[in-house]
Design a protein around this motif. Structure first.
Motif, short mmCIF file in Angstrom:
data_model
loop_
_atom_site.label_atom_id
_atom_site.label_comp_id
_atom_site.label_asym_id
_atom_site.label_seq_id
_atom_site.Cartn_x
_atom_site.Cartn_y
_atom_site.Cartn_z
N SER A 1 -9.62 2.90 10.56
CA SER A 1 -8.18 2.62 10.59
C SER A 1 -7.88 1.20 10.15
CB SER A 1 -7.62 2.83 12.00
OG SER A 1 -7.82 4.13 12.39
N LEU A 2 -8.70 0.23 10.61
CA LEU A 2 -8.44 -1.17 10.27
C LEU A 2 -8.65 -1.41 8.78
CD1 LEU A 2 -7.77 -4.08 11.06
CD2 LEU A 2 -10.18 -4.44 11.57
N GLN A 3 -9.76 -0.91 8.25
CA GLN A 3 -10.03 -1.10 6.82
C GLN A 3 -8.91 -0.47 5.98
OE1 GLN A 3 -13.86 0.82 7.08
NE2 GLN A 3 -14.92 -1.09 6.59
N LEU A 4 -8.49 0.74 6.36
CA LEU A 4 -7.44 1.41 5.57
C LEU A 4 -6.13 0.65 5.70
CD1 LEU A 4 -8.18 5.21 6.15
CD2 LEU A 4 -8.87 3.77 4.24
N ALA A 5 -5.83 0.13 6.90
CA ALA A 5 -4.57 -0.61 7.09
C ALA A 5 -4.57 -1.86 6.21
CB ALA A 5 -4.40 -1.00 8.56
N ILE A 6 -5.70 -2.57 6.16
CA ILE A 6 -5.76 -3.79 5.35
C ILE A 6 -5.69 -3.44 3.86
CG2 ILE A 6 -7.28 -5.71 4.68
CD1 ILE A 6 -8.17 -5.81 7.65
N GLU A 7 -6.46 -2.44 3.45
CA GLU A 7 -6.49 -2.07 2.03
C GLU A 7 -5.15 -1.51 1.58
OE1 GLU A 7 -8.69 -2.84 -0.13
OE2 GLU A 7 -10.03 -3.72 1.36
N ALA A 8 -4.45 -0.82 2.48
CA ALA A 8 -3.14 -0.25 2.12
C ALA A 8 -2.19 -1.35 1.66
CB ALA A 8 -2.54 0.50 3.30
N GLY A 9 -2.33 -2.53 2.24
CA GLY A 9 -1.45 -3.64 1.86
C GLY A 9 -1.84 -4.30 0.54
N ARG A 10 -2.98 -3.92 -0.02
CA ARG A 10 -3.48 -4.59 -1.24
C ARG A 10 -3.41 -3.71 -2.48
NH1 ARG A 10 -9.02 -6.72 1.63
NH2 ARG A 10 -8.13 -8.51 2.71
N VAL A 11 -3.12 -2.42 -2.32
CA VAL A 11 -3.23 -1.52 -3.48
C VAL A 11 -2.13 -1.82 -4.50
CG1 VAL A 11 -4.39 0.30 -2.20
CG2 VAL A 11 -1.92 0.36 -2.42
N LYS A 12 -2.47 -1.59 -5.76
CA LYS A 12 -1.53 -1.89 -6.86
C LYS A 12 -0.72 -0.64 -7.27
CE LYS A 12 -3.04 -6.17 -7.76
NZ LYS A 12 -3.32 -6.46 -6.35
N GLN A 13 -1.28 0.53 -7.02
CA GLN A 13 -0.61 1.75 -7.48
C GLN A 13 0.73 1.95 -6.78
OE1 GLN A 13 -3.80 1.41 -6.68
NE2 GLN A 13 -5.09 2.47 -8.16
N SER A 14 1.61 2.73 -7.42
CA SER A 14 2.95 2.94 -6.85
C SER A 14 2.98 4.08 -5.83
CB SER A 14 3.96 3.19 -7.97
OG SER A 14 3.54 4.30 -8.72
N VAL A 15 1.94 4.93 -5.85
CA VAL A 15 1.90 6.07 -4.93
C VAL A 15 0.60 6.00 -4.12
CG1 VAL A 15 1.83 8.60 -4.75
CG2 VAL A 15 3.20 7.52 -6.55
#
Ligand code: SF4
Length: 354
Positions: A91-105
């Motif tokens: 959950s933590l890794q996904l939460a952090i990575e979610a804030g860094r993604v470049k894609q629009s979807v």
């Protein structure tokens, strides 16, 4: 009636997908997915691959066309985890990575609270969950009113809320935590009494490691709460010499008798670092399936339960989600702002600890 997600009947969706995409197991699909199959061949029976491979191939093409990224939790099946996910983690890794993604979807392969967390951190992006019925026994155990009642009972005590909760519950919390950083967050917040919700076992396991008084809620993960110390004793008899590791959502009597306890990412790191000849992961079953292909020389023995919520996500509804751009996750702005602040406070505190 079987549904592909919360709104579309399975047969109707399958007919539309079959008319829109070539889902045959052709030689070119077989070649294009050969490397993926090599990674999952010990977990996915050969007879099932002709069904999964065309879906994997089409999802990987479509996600590029739609400028989408697929985030998958460690509890997703191997064909999702190794086949279509761009980012995997706890959950933590996904939460952090979610804030860094470049894609629009963002397509969230996990349960609903995880998709909400991605939306909180990416308010301008389209966040999709392939089946919005993918819930969580912890998230459904507590409401914002329950949290406010606890605040009234323990005035001034900070509320540390596990990420496995709805955005509405996060919105009335001070800071979130995950099983990776629970102790660090409890130590970092002000005050000698901390309200830690909603997982009673994560709270009890954390309370053993801190001098602070922990007040908790009666929530539990339906996958981990059923394990007992007697189960661990039985596993030791059945698998002599095997290391037994468990998730901190298990009751303290289990954590007290295992060789290591940690978040899903913590358990994966432990196995990759220690390389025990035999290991039992006392958690959700897909965990050991997913880590097995990345850990040659380690024999993974079964001692797990399946999360029915995580298993609502499958290749068919991922393709459907991309094809139809559904089911979109939305959060009321009044809830989103304070909920985002609680998640961000956790991320900020976690980065300081790294
Ligand atoms: S494994 Fe437990 S905590 Fe995780 S989604 Fe399933 S019910 Fe919720």
């Amino acid at each position: 009636m079987q549904m592909i997600n919360a709104v579309t009947p399975l047969e109707e969706a399958r007919a539309i997908l079959a008319n829109s995409y070539d889902l045959r197991f052709t030689k070119s699909v077989q070649r294009a997915t050969a490397k993926i199959y090599d990674q999952v061949k010990d977990q996915v029976p050969e007879v099932e691959w002709p069904f999964f491979a065309p879906l994997i191939s089409q999802i990987n093409t479509l996600k590029r066309e739609k400028d989408a990224v697929i985030l998958a939790h460690n509890y997703q099946t191997p064909q999702i985890y190794h086949g279509v996910a761009d980012i995997v983690g706890d959950s933590l890794q996904l939460a952090i990575e979610a804030g860094r993604v470049k894609q629009s979807v963002i397509v969230q392969c996990g349960v609903h609270f995880m998709a909400e967390t991605s939306k909180l951190l990416n308010p301008d992006k389209t966040v999709l969950i392939p089946d919005s019925r993918a819930g969580c026994s912890l998230a459904s155990s507590i409401t914002p009113e329950d949290v406010l009642a606890m605040r009234a009972q323990y005035p001034g005590a900070p509320v540390v809320t596990y990420v496995n909760t709805s955005a509405a519950v996060k919105a009335v919390s001070d800071v979130c935590c995950t099983s990776s950083n629970a102790l660090d967050i409890v130590e970092a917040v002000k005050g000698d009494t901390v309200i830690m919700i909603p997982d009673q076992y994560l709270a009890q396991n954390t309370a053993k490691k801190t001098k602070k008084k922990i007040v908790t809620w009666a929530g539990a993960c339906e996958v981990h709460e059923t394990f007992t110390a007697a189960d661990i004793a039985e596993l030791r008899l059945s698998y002599p010499g095997a290391k037994i590791i468990a998730h901190p959502e298990c009751p303290p009597e289990v954590i007290d008798v295992v060789d290591f306890s940690g978040s899903t990412a913590g358990m994966i790191n432990w196995v990759k670092t220690k390389k025990p000849p035999k290991v039992v992961m006392v958690t959700e079953c897909s965990m050991s399936d997913n880590v097995a292909s990345e850990s040659p020389g380690v024999s993974f023995l079964r001692g797990c339960n399946i999360c029915p919520h995580m298993k609502r996500i499958n290749l068919e509804n991922i393709l459907w989600s991309l094809h139809t751009t559904t089911e979109e996750v939305t959060i009321d702005a009044k809830i989103a702002a304070p909920a985002r602040a609680a998640v961000q406070a956790m991320i900020d505190m976690s980065s300081k600890g790294d």
